[in-house]
Design an enzyme around this catalytic site. Structure first.
Site, mmCIF file in Angstrom:
data_model
loop_
_atom_site.group_PDB
_atom_site.id
_atom_site.type_symbol
_atom_site.label_atom_id
_atom_site.label_comp_id
_atom_site.label_asym_id
_atom_site.label_seq_id
_atom_site.Cartn_x
_atom_site.Cartn_y
_atom_site.Cartn_z
ATOM 1 N N HIS A 80 0.930 -1.199 0.057
ATOM 2 C CA HIS A 80 0.125 0.254 0.061
ATOM 3 C C HIS A 80 0.990 1.189 -0.025
ATOM 4 C CE1 HIS A 80 -2.803 -2.929 1.479
ATOM 5 N NE2 HIS A 80 -3.547 -2.392 0.660
ATOM 6 N N ASP A 85 -6.357 4.661 -0.541
ATOM 7 C CA ASP A 85 -5.554 3.884 0.350
ATOM 8 C C ASP A 85 -4.670 4.929 1.368
ATOM 9 O OD1 ASP A 85 -6.021 1.203 0.761
ATOM 10 O OD2 ASP A 85 -4.865 0.560 -1.161
#
Length: 161
Positions: free
Chosen positions: A39, A80
């Site tokens: 991420h 994210d």
């Protein structure tokens, strides 16, 4: 790449903002991405480009109004933001501050990403949506929120139904 997509989608025209303002927003989103193994900014760029490519290839992009194109771009870019690199399940089991903040909701990460995206959108130094009428700002915010919340893998079955 992200800046080019912003221009290809004509979001500068939709928002009535300069390239410099768009660049500031994109760089601020990038700054909100930790250096996690997955991420991270590379993941965000991949998702943003893939969302654009899929929307274009499927014909969806041609049917989207300006605010919908904007919401798709913003949600992909911020989906994210500030991801801690662990799952919501881990955060819940470990009793993390993030889990407490979002009252142990299994969708806490998506809620966090949505809140951080909104904070970035209204940041006084950037205020990307400042030229939109209030009703449009509210509509874009709702679309971005709903799109980010729909990225919760645990809720995909419900979204598809």
């Amino acid at each position: 790449l992200i800046g080019e997509l912003f221009l290809l989608l004509e979001l500068d025209r939709v928002l009535g903002v300069s390239r410099a303002t768009a660049q500031s927003f994109i760089l601020s989103a990038r700054a909100g991405m930790p250096a996690n193994a997955y991420h991270n900014w590379t993941h965000v760029a991949d998702v943003t480009q893939t969302a654009f490519a899929m929307a274009r290839a499927s014909g969806l992009l041609g049917g989207l109004r300006g605010r919908e194109r904007l919401a798709l771009f913003l949600a992909a870019l911020c989906h994210d933001i500030e991801h801690p690199g662990v799952s919501a399940s881990f955060l819940l089991r470990s009793g993390s501050n993030l889990a407490a903040w979002y009252r142990n909701d299994p969708g806490l990460l998506e809620k966090h990403h949505s809140v951080r995206a909104f904070e970035l959108l209204v940041c006084k130094d950037i205020h990307l949506l400042r030229h939109l009428p209030t009703a449009e700002r509210v509509a874009v915010r709702a679309l971005v929120r709903d799109t980010i919340l729909a990225t919760d893998m645990a809720r995909h079955a419900a979204v598809l139904d």
